[in-house]
Design a protein around this motif. Structure first.
Motif, PDB file in Angstrom:
ATOM      1  N   PHE A  82      36.358  47.824  35.631  1.00  0.00           N
ATOM      2  CA  PHE A  82      36.279  46.453  36.136  1.00  0.00           C
ATOM      3  C   PHE A  82      35.205  46.361  37.213  1.00  0.00           C
ATOM      4  O   PHE A  82      34.933  47.338  37.914  1.00  0.00           O
ATOM      5  CB  PHE A  82      37.604  46.044  36.790  1.00  0.00           C
ATOM      6  CG  PHE A  82      38.689  45.697  35.830  1.00  0.00           C
ATOM      7  CD1 PHE A  82      38.640  44.510  35.119  1.00  0.00           C
ATOM      8  CD2 PHE A  82      39.768  46.544  35.635  1.00  0.00           C
ATOM      9  CE1 PHE A  82      39.650  44.169  34.232  1.00  0.00           C
ATOM     10  CE2 PHE A  82      40.779  46.218  34.754  1.00  0.00           C
ATOM     11  CZ  PHE A  82      40.717  45.033  34.051  1.00  0.00           C
ATOM     12  N   LEU A  83      34.640  45.169  37.382  1.00  0.00           N
ATOM     13  CA  LEU A  83      33.733  44.894  38.504  1.00  0.00           C
ATOM     14  C   LEU A  83      34.343  43.787  39.354  1.00  0.00           C
ATOM     15  O   LEU A  83      34.597  42.696  38.831  1.00  0.00           O
ATOM     16  CB  LEU A  83      32.372  44.418  37.995  1.00  0.00           C
ATOM     17  CG  LEU A  83      31.473  45.412  37.291  1.00  0.00           C
ATOM     18  CD1 LEU A  83      30.133  44.745  36.952  1.00  0.00           C
ATOM     19  CD2 LEU A  83      31.238  46.648  38.150  1.00  0.00           C
ATOM     20  N   ALA A  84      34.577  44.073  40.617  1.00  0.00           N
ATOM     21  CA  ALA A  84      35.021  43.037  41.579  1.00  0.00           C
ATOM     22  C   ALA A  84      36.214  42.245  41.068  1.00  0.00           C
ATOM     23  O   ALA A  84      36.282  41.040  41.257  1.00  0.00           O
ATOM     24  CB  ALA A  84      33.854  42.100  41.898  1.00  0.00           C
ATOM     25  N   VAL A  85      37.149  42.939  40.415  1.00  0.00           N
ATOM     26  CA  VAL A  85      38.237  42.206  39.751  1.00  0.00           C
ATOM     27  C   VAL A  85      39.173  41.550  40.764  1.00  0.00           C
ATOM     28  O   VAL A  85      39.636  40.426  40.548  1.00  0.00           O
ATOM     29  CB  VAL A  85      38.984  43.113  38.742  1.00  0.00           C
ATOM     30  CG1 VAL A  85      39.672  44.266  39.432  1.00  0.00           C
ATOM     31  CG2 VAL A  85      40.000  42.326  37.936  1.00  0.00           C
ATOM     32  N   ASN A  86      39.409  42.210  41.903  1.00  0.00           N
ATOM     33  CA  ASN A  86      40.219  41.585  42.945  1.00  0.00           C
ATOM     34  C   ASN A  86      39.594  40.262  43.386  1.00  0.00           C
ATOM     35  O   ASN A  86      40.293  39.277  43.568  1.00  0.00           O
ATOM     36  CB  ASN A  86      40.322  42.493  44.174  1.00  0.00           C
ATOM     37  CG  ASN A  86      41.475  43.469  44.102  1.00  0.00           C
ATOM     38  OD1 ASN A  86      42.597  43.141  44.427  1.00  0.00           O
ATOM     39  ND2 ASN A  86      41.206  44.670  43.643  1.00  0.00           N
ATOM     40  N   ILE A  87      38.286  40.310  43.587  1.00  0.00           N
ATOM     41  CA  ILE A  87      37.588  39.111  44.067  1.00  0.00           C
ATOM     42  C   ILE A  87      37.677  37.977  43.064  1.00  0.00           C
ATOM     43  O   ILE A  87      37.906  36.827  43.432  1.00  0.00           O
ATOM     44  CB  ILE A  87      36.114  39.455  44.379  1.00  0.00           C
ATOM     45  CG1 ILE A  87      36.023  40.440  45.550  1.00  0.00           C
ATOM     46  CG2 ILE A  87      35.300  38.195  44.659  1.00  0.00           C
ATOM     47  CD1 ILE A  87      36.660  39.952  46.830  1.00  0.00           C
ATOM     48  N   SER A  88      37.533  38.298  41.769  1.00  0.00           N
ATOM     49  CA  SER A  88      37.561  37.221  40.781  1.00  0.00           C
ATOM     50  C   SER A  88      38.927  36.527  40.783  1.00  0.00           C
ATOM     51  O   SER A  88      39.027  35.363  40.448  1.00  0.00           O
ATOM     52  CB  SER A  88      37.173  37.728  39.399  1.00  0.00           C
ATOM     53  OG  SER A  88      38.134  38.635  38.924  1.00  0.00           O
ATOM     54  N   PHE A  89      39.973  37.243  41.194  1.00  0.00           N
ATOM     55  CA  PHE A  89      41.305  36.632  41.255  1.00  0.00           C
ATOM     56  C   PHE A  89      41.624  36.013  42.621  1.00  0.00           C
ATOM     57  O   PHE A  89      42.659  35.381  42.769  1.00  0.00           O
ATOM     58  CB  PHE A  89      42.384  37.665  40.913  1.00  0.00           C
ATOM     59  CG  PHE A  89      42.454  37.991  39.448  1.00  0.00           C
ATOM     60  CD1 PHE A  89      42.645  36.981  38.512  1.00  0.00           C
ATOM     61  CD2 PHE A  89      42.340  39.296  39.009  1.00  0.00           C
ATOM     62  CE1 PHE A  89      42.720  37.274  37.155  1.00  0.00           C
ATOM     63  CE2 PHE A  89      42.413  39.596  37.653  1.00  0.00           C
ATOM     64  CZ  PHE A  89      42.604  38.590  36.725  1.00  0.00           C
ATOM     65  N   SER A  90      40.769  36.227  43.631  1.00  0.00           N
ATOM     66  CA  SER A  90      41.090  35.701  44.969  1.00  0.00           C
ATOM     67  C   SER A  90      40.880  34.191  45.007  1.00  0.00           C
ATOM     68  O   SER A  90      40.196  33.626  44.149  1.00  0.00           O
ATOM     69  CB  SER A  90      40.225  36.375  46.029  1.00  0.00           C
ATOM     70  OG  SER A  90      38.891  35.938  45.920  1.00  0.00           O
ATOM     71  N   ARG A  91      41.505  33.540  45.962  1.00  0.00           N
ATOM     72  CA  ARG A  91      41.467  32.070  46.033  1.00  0.00           C
ATOM     73  C   ARG A  91      40.035  31.561  46.030  1.00  0.00           C
ATOM     74  O   ARG A  91      39.671  30.733  45.221  1.00  0.00           O
ATOM     75  CB  ARG A  91      42.225  31.577  47.274  1.00  0.00           C
ATOM     76  CG  ARG A  91      42.584  30.098  47.165  1.00  0.00           C
ATOM     77  CD  ARG A  91      43.652  29.715  48.172  1.00  0.00           C
ATOM     78  NE  ARG A  91      44.805  30.595  48.045  1.00  0.00           N
ATOM     79  CZ  ARG A  91      45.291  31.363  49.034  1.00  0.00           C
ATOM     80  NH1 ARG A  91      44.729  31.356  50.210  1.00  0.00           N
ATOM     81  NH2 ARG A  91      46.338  32.133  48.827  1.00  0.00           N
ATOM     82  N   GLU A  92      39.209  32.106  46.956  1.00  0.00           N
ATOM     83  CA  GLU A  92      37.832  31.600  47.065  1.00  0.00           C
ATOM     84  C   GLU A  92      36.940  32.162  45.963  1.00  0.00           C
ATOM     85  O   GLU A  92      36.009  31.512  45.537  1.00  0.00           O
ATOM     86  CB  GLU A  92      37.233  31.952  48.432  1.00  0.00           C
ATOM     87  CG  GLU A  92      37.927  31.300  49.604  1.00  0.00           C
ATOM     88  CD  GLU A  92      39.191  32.052  50.032  1.00  0.00           C
ATOM     89  OE1 GLU A  92      39.456  33.141  49.471  1.00  0.00           O
ATOM     90  OE2 GLU A  92      39.901  31.546  50.909  1.00  0.00           O
ATOM     91  N   ALA A  93      37.252  33.392  45.530  1.00  0.00           N
ATOM     92  CA  ALA A  93      36.476  34.068  44.484  1.00  0.00           C
ATOM     93  C   ALA A  93      34.995  34.183  44.851  1.00  0.00           C
ATOM     94  O   ALA A  93      34.119  34.062  43.992  1.00  0.00           O
ATOM     95  CB  ALA A  93      36.667  33.391  43.127  1.00  0.00           C
ATOM     96  N   ILE A  94      34.723  34.373  46.148  1.00  0.00           N
ATOM     97  CA  ILE A  94      33.349  34.536  46.630  1.00  0.00           C
ATOM     98  C   ILE A  94      33.063  36.027  46.774  1.00  0.00           C
ATOM     99  O   ILE A  94      33.775  36.739  47.484  1.00  0.00           O
ATOM    100  CB  ILE A  94      33.161  33.865  48.011  1.00  0.00           C
ATOM    101  CG1 ILE A  94      33.481  32.369  47.962  1.00  0.00           C
ATOM    102  CG2 ILE A  94      31.747  34.104  48.545  1.00  0.00           C
ATOM    103  CD1 ILE A  94      32.549  31.555  47.127  1.00  0.00           C
ATOM    104  N   LEU A  95      32.017  36.493  46.116  1.00  0.00           N
ATOM    105  CA  LEU A  95      31.691  37.919  46.114  1.00  0.00           C
ATOM    106  C   LEU A  95      31.240  38.398  47.500  1.00  0.00           C
ATOM    107  O   LEU A  95      30.317  37.818  48.076  1.00  0.00           O
ATOM    108  CB  LEU A  95      30.587  38.169  45.084  1.00  0.00           C
ATOM    109  CG  LEU A  95      30.366  39.610  44.664  1.00  0.00           C
ATOM    110  CD1 LEU A  95      31.588  40.137  43.916  1.00  0.00           C
ATOM    111  CD2 LEU A  95      29.133  39.721  43.796  1.00  0.00           C
ATOM    112  N   PRO A  96      31.869  39.458  48.063  1.00  0.00           N
ATOM    113  CA  PRO A  96      31.458  39.919  49.399  1.00  0.00           C
ATOM    114  C   PRO A  96      30.328  40.951  49.368  1.00  0.00           C
ATOM    115  O   PRO A  96      29.876  41.399  50.414  1.00  0.00           O
ATOM    116  CB  PRO A  96      32.734  40.554  49.963  1.00  0.00           C
ATOM    117  CG  PRO A  96      33.496  41.008  48.763  1.00  0.00           C
ATOM    118  CD  PRO A  96      33.077  40.142  47.597  1.00  0.00           C
TER     119      PRO A  96
END
Lengths: 222, 222
Positions: A82-96
């Motif tokens: 997976f790539l940045a899978v936590n981020i894609s599910f986060s509310r803002e879904a903004i890549l850090p």
């Protein structure tokens, strides 16, 4: 087996799906594939992530930059994963982080809704997904601890301890430049820290070979 | 409504459950409650987390310590909220922080299996849970960026910018001691950074009042 399906089934979470479910995703074009060349920016810090991304082939790094251009490589990821899978599910879904390809690679994009659908039909997939999200969090927490709370010399010793398997020598698999990015430091500062450990008689550095002179110190950090 | 049920229904994720489902959890004793006094260690770094923890009342902090005793407060959490929920779902489930009560508090413990059961029965709960896990990851990624990649002066400016709502003054809601723990620095180093910003004419500090003298600098970090 179709090579795409084989790739998916190598990822811990997707292992929990039936082959027929993955086949259906591919057949119904519920997965979109995109290729990237070496050095390409796949997604940039601040971008919105609307889909779940799976690295199908190749290698990428996730890195952060500060206002002064110093950068920290948070993670190197090899396919399949997976790539940045936590981020894609986060509310803002903004890549850090910036996600940059380190060699030619291919990324699969799946709709989040599809993943929820699969998870609600299959409790093993649901558990594996939630466990994966939790484990990534653990990884980044450890990273925060490592980066924040230790001097550069301690970082070197913790790193050496993680590579140490007894014996006299640890062979570094990264350059000083790459290590300094992993440690969130500069190259000269890291070189000074290595010299300081040498003058304290703890290690001797010859190129990428590190001779462990004081095993007790390394043992402390194992 | 029973006060326990009211507390649960204030947490974003549990909002997605029916009242009757929460009632059943409480009635069937599938939730265990424990009380802690102020300053008590609820769970320690390195402990295995076997259950999902919900802070029902009170306030806690999560902090990390390094080999030299320097500590970093990663997060302060007020009830009602999950505690270390990502970690409890991670493969190793080893807590990366000490969780310490900042006042008397009560923690509810639920079996992970129960959460998976609820999630597979209720796709809205599943989505909310996954979104919560993702958002916590985003939070800690930002923390990593903040801690790693900025000088102490930049940390102060980013912190002030986050509290700034125009006008002349930002009132600090934390002591220098508390701020230094948030920033992963020492108290004297942080005081020096404040003095340096004063001598550059960017701010003037009087106790917990920070007068913003150069708004452009603050605007840069907003």
């Amino acid at each position: 087996m179709h090579p795409l399906i084989e790739t998916f089934s190598k990822i811990e979470v997707f292992k929990k799906l039936k082959i027929s479910q993955i086949e259906r995703l591919v057949k119904n074009r519920e997965i979109i594939f995109r290729r990237y060349e070496r050095g390409e920016l796949i997604k940039g810090r601040g971008e919105k992530i609307n889909e779940v991304m799976v690295l199908m082939s190749g290698k990428v790094r996730g890195e952060m930059n500060d206002f002064n251009g110093k950068n920290l490589v948070v993670e190197e990821i090899k396919a399949p994963n997976f790539l940045a899978v936590n981020i894609s599910f986060s509310r803002e879904a903004i890549l850090p982080v910036d996600i940059i390809s380190e060699e030619r690679c291919e990324v699969a994009y799946l709709k989040k809704e599809k993943i929820f659908e699969l998870a609600s039909e299959n409790i093993d997939f649901l558990k594996a997904l939630v466990e994966f999200l939790g484990s990534k969090f653990y990884f980044i927490s450890q990273k925060l601890w490592f980066i924040t709370l230790n001097s550069l010399k301690e970082k070197i010793l913790i790193y050496l301890a993680s590579k140490y398997s007894g014996g006299e020598i640890v062979v570094l698999d990264k350059s000083i430049e790459q290590l300094s990015q992993l440690f969130g430091s500069t190259r000269p500062a890291l070189s000074r820290a290595f010299s300081s450990l040498e003058s304290e008689g703890i290690i001797r550095k010859e190129g990428n070979k590190i001779y462990i002179l004081d095993k007790d110190v390394i043992d402390f950090y194992v």
